[in-house]
Design an enzyme around this catalytic site. Structure first.
Site, PDB file in Angstrom:
ATOM      1  N   LYS A 204      56.116  78.494  21.661  1.00  0.00           N
ATOM      2  CA  LYS A 204      55.640  77.951  22.933  1.00  0.00           C
ATOM      3  C   LYS A 204      55.837  79.003  24.011  1.00  0.00           C
ATOM      4  O   LYS A 204      56.848  79.714  23.994  1.00  0.00           O
ATOM      5  CB  LYS A 204      56.456  76.705  23.300  1.00  0.00           C
ATOM      6  CG  LYS A 204      56.243  76.223  24.732  1.00  0.00           C
ATOM      7  CD  LYS A 204      57.017  74.966  25.066  1.00  0.00           C
ATOM      8  CE  LYS A 204      56.767  74.625  26.543  1.00  0.00           C
ATOM      9  NZ  LYS A 204      57.358  73.369  26.970  1.00  0.00           N
ATOM     10  N   GLU A 254      62.439  68.531  38.566  1.00  0.00           N
ATOM     11  CA  GLU A 254      63.231  68.973  37.415  1.00  0.00           C
ATOM     12  C   GLU A 254      64.618  69.491  37.809  1.00  0.00           C
ATOM     13  O   GLU A 254      64.748  70.449  38.569  1.00  0.00           O
ATOM     14  CB  GLU A 254      62.455  70.081  36.684  1.00  0.00           C
ATOM     15  CG  GLU A 254      63.037  70.420  35.343  1.00  0.00           C
ATOM     16  CD  GLU A 254      62.064  71.219  34.482  1.00  0.00           C
ATOM     17  OE1 GLU A 254      60.858  71.284  34.818  1.00  0.00           O
ATOM     18  OE2 GLU A 254      62.507  71.792  33.484  1.00  0.00           O
ATOM     19  N   GLU A 298      55.826  69.524  22.353  1.00  0.00           N
ATOM     20  CA  GLU A 298      56.155  70.418  23.458  1.00  0.00           C
ATOM     21  C   GLU A 298      57.486  69.991  24.105  1.00  0.00           C
ATOM     22  O   GLU A 298      58.329  70.822  24.437  1.00  0.00           O
ATOM     23  CB  GLU A 298      55.007  70.288  24.476  1.00  0.00           C
ATOM     24  CG  GLU A 298      54.846  71.444  25.413  1.00  0.00           C
ATOM     25  CD  GLU A 298      53.641  71.203  26.336  1.00  0.00           C
ATOM     26  OE1 GLU A 298      52.589  70.706  25.870  1.00  0.00           O
ATOM     27  OE2 GLU A 298      53.781  71.489  27.533  1.00  0.00           O
ATOM     28  N   GLU A 432      45.688  70.897  34.239  1.00  0.00           N
ATOM     29  CA  GLU A 432      47.081  70.486  34.425  1.00  0.00           C
ATOM     30  C   GLU A 432      47.759  71.350  35.503  1.00  0.00           C
ATOM     31  O   GLU A 432      48.510  70.841  36.333  1.00  0.00           O
ATOM     32  CB  GLU A 432      47.793  70.655  33.077  1.00  0.00           C
ATOM     33  CG  GLU A 432      49.108  69.942  32.997  1.00  0.00           C
ATOM     34  CD  GLU A 432      49.747  70.144  31.631  1.00  0.00           C
ATOM     35  OE1 GLU A 432      49.136  69.760  30.604  1.00  0.00           O
ATOM     36  OE2 GLU A 432      50.851  70.718  31.589  1.00  0.00           O
TER      37      GLU A 432
HETATM   38  C1  LIG Z   1      55.806  74.989  34.758  1.00  0.00           C
HETATM   39  C2  LIG Z   1      55.696  73.878  35.463  1.00  0.00           C
HETATM   40  O1  LIG Z   1      56.073  72.655  35.015  1.00  0.00           O
HETATM   41  C3  LIG Z   1      56.773  72.516  33.787  1.00  0.00           C
HETATM   42  C4  LIG Z   1      55.843  72.410  32.660  1.00  0.00           C
HETATM   43  C5  LIG Z   1      55.409  71.188  32.193  1.00  0.00           C
HETATM   44  C6  LIG Z   1      54.347  71.120  31.099  1.00  0.00           C
HETATM   45  O2  LIG Z   1      53.977  72.166  30.578  1.00  0.00           O
HETATM   46  O3  LIG Z   1      53.879  70.028  30.795  1.00  0.00           O
HETATM   47  C7  LIG Z   1      55.942  70.007  32.699  1.00  0.00           C
HETATM   48  C8  LIG Z   1      56.960  70.037  33.584  1.00  0.00           C
HETATM   49  C9  LIG Z   1      57.637  71.291  33.944  1.00  0.00           C
HETATM   50  O4  LIG Z   1      58.758  71.470  33.145  1.00  0.00           O
HETATM   51  C10 LIG Z   1      55.160  73.893  36.849  1.00  0.00           C
HETATM   52  O5  LIG Z   1      55.098  72.837  37.485  1.00  0.00           O
HETATM   53  O6  LIG Z   1      54.804  74.978  37.338  1.00  0.00           O
END
Ligand SMILES: C=C(O[C@@H]1C=C(C(=O)O)C=C[C@H]1O)C(=O)O
Length: 445
Positions: A204, A254, A298, A432
């Site tokens: 990943k 987070e 993930e 996303e």
């Molecule tokens: C990397 C980010 O978010 C992270 C990545 C995520 C994902 O890949 O689904 C979800 C939450 C966070 O741990 C960000 O917001 O920039």
């Protein structure tokens, strides 16, 4: 000079002195509403803190930066004389954070100019609110420290009483924006990452994008913080202006880690989907996320890695049930993770062990970090890195600096990323990332 109180009998050797008093209210904005540097704001749950001016600053660089900061901050607190009757909420704390990568690579014109690889400060002025309690804490150093800390206390107690409610303003508007990479560039980057995953070099990697925005009007980050408290009340809202350069700020869901005594709390947050237009659609999206094999994989990679990272410190690590964390613009998979430490540990030791979790880095860690450095055409700076506070007892809380931007008065650079695994679709990951810009973008445009 005021007469010395009992706790100042050691003032001859003491170089750092703190004073504190209760306030009727905690007008945190009044502390931030100045050109004073450094400045820091932090709000989490029922606690908010505003701090400005430095009684002492610690910076560090390179591989040993976590250790160096911990040693320097411990030495600072060891020298600090604090009145015995000051409650823990009002005791002085050191505020700061780290860059994502070890070692600086600030280029010309980097928005991160002025942000060292690690920077903490013990503020001259600290205003803390917890529930209905408000406190002012002042810190001074040097031979006249006790007098200076008391003078600051009187001066600021008067200044803060005079503060009144302010209008949190409106977004400045954006006249121009530049995305790095473009959507085509992103497709290539994601394809290259999934090929590495297929070859077994990676499991990943979290790839990020940046969005530079030229603003129509002057940005007030304290105003943004006030507005984010309405839209993201359950997130860590933070802002830090170091001695020079821009201001780093955000509203992150987070937590990297908090340590209180021997109790450690962290979480695995990964896997994302949008919000629906109706409660039914929201539920449907949440159920789909909980059911998605790709997102569960993930998120499990993150939870397992955190458990392994905590193992050297705690013989039992508890991982909670997988739930959906619903925010104003996005939903994530989440498990809470708690542990009891086998020995006393400083929060910065846990920060070092955990950063970066695969929620923002990847697996295996070294290969993922190499891929990030080789792929991303911008400096992550403090994005996705630990930001928070530590106290004299080695307790503290650090958030992961995502949903964030670094800004000057007329320019803001936003960052957001997405975890790439074997079956990631580049266009879905692009969408996303756009969702993850929303918390900050909505405050600018
Ligand atoms: C990397 C980010 O978010 C992270 C990545 C995520 C994902 O890949 O689904 C979800 C939450 C966070 O741990 C960000 O917001 O920039």
């Amino acid at each position: 000079m005021e007469p010395l109180r009992g706790d100042e009998t050691t003032v001859g050797e003491t170089t750092v002195v703190a004073r504190g008093c209760r306030l009727d209210d905690a007008p945190v904005r009044a502390v931030l509403e100045t050109d004073a540097r450094p400045r820091f704001f932090w709000a989490a749950g029922t606690e908010s803190i505003a701090a400005r001016g430095s009684a002492a600053t610690v910076t560090a660089d390179g591989q040993s930066r976590f250790d160096d900061v911990r040693t320097a901050v411990e030495a600072l607190f060891a020298d600090c004389s604090v009145p015995d009757d000051l409650p823990s909420v009002a005791r002085p704390r050191a505020f700061g954070g780290f860059a994502f990568h070890n070692g600086t690579h600030e280029g010309e014109d980097s928005p991160w100019d002025g942000f060292p690889s690690a920077a903490f400060f013990l503020p001259e002025i600290q205003v803390t609110r917890r529930d209905d309690d408000a406190w002012l804490t002042t810190v001074a150093t040097g031979p006249e420290a006790a007098t200076e800390a008391e003078t600051l206390l009187e001066e600021w107690r008067d200044r803060l009483v005079a503060d009144s409610e302010r209008n949190p303003g409106t977004p400045p508007g954006i006249s121009h924006r530049k995305r790095t990479p473009t959507q085509d560039g992103w497709r290539e980057q994601v394809a290259a990452a999934t090929e590495s995953i297929d070859r077994g070099e990676l499991q990943k990697v979290v790839l990020a994008q940046s969005l530079s925005a030229t603003l129509d009007a002057e940005l007030s980050v304290p105003d943004v913080m006030a507005r984010l408290s309405k839209t993201y009340p359950d997130c860590y809202r933070f802002m830090l202006s170091p001695d020079s350069g821009g201001t780093f700020f955000g509203a992150t869901p987070e937590r990297l880690v908090s340590v209180r005594g021997r109790t450690v709390r962290t979480e695995a947050l990964a896997g994302s989907t949008g919000r629906g237009d109706t409660p039914a659609e929201d539920e449907w999206l949440a159920a789909e996320l909980l059911d998605s094999e790709k997102d569960r994989h993930e998120q499990k990679l993150v939870a397992d890695a955190i458990r392994d990272q905590l193992k050297p410190f705690a013989s039992t690590v508890r991982i909670g049930d997988r739930t959906v964390r619903r925010l104003a613009t996005v939903q994530h998979l989440r498990t809470s993770i708690t542990a009891e430490l086998d020995d006393d540990e400083h929060v910065l030791s846990l920060v070092e062990a955990l950063h970066p979790t695969p929620a923002v880095g990847g697996l295996p860690p070294d290969a993922a970090l190499r891929t990030i450095r080789e792929t991303e055409a911008f400096d992550r700076g403090w994005y996705a890195a630990p930001i928070g506070w530590v106290d004299a007892a080695g307790n503290g809380t650090f958030a992961v600096g995502i949903r964030s931007a670094v800004a000057t008065e007329r320019e803001a650079t936003l960052f957001a990323g997405a975890g790439i695994v074997a079956d990631s679709d580049p266009d879905r990951e692009w969408d996303e990332v756009q969702l993850k810009y929303r918390p900050i973008l909505d405050e600018l445009e």
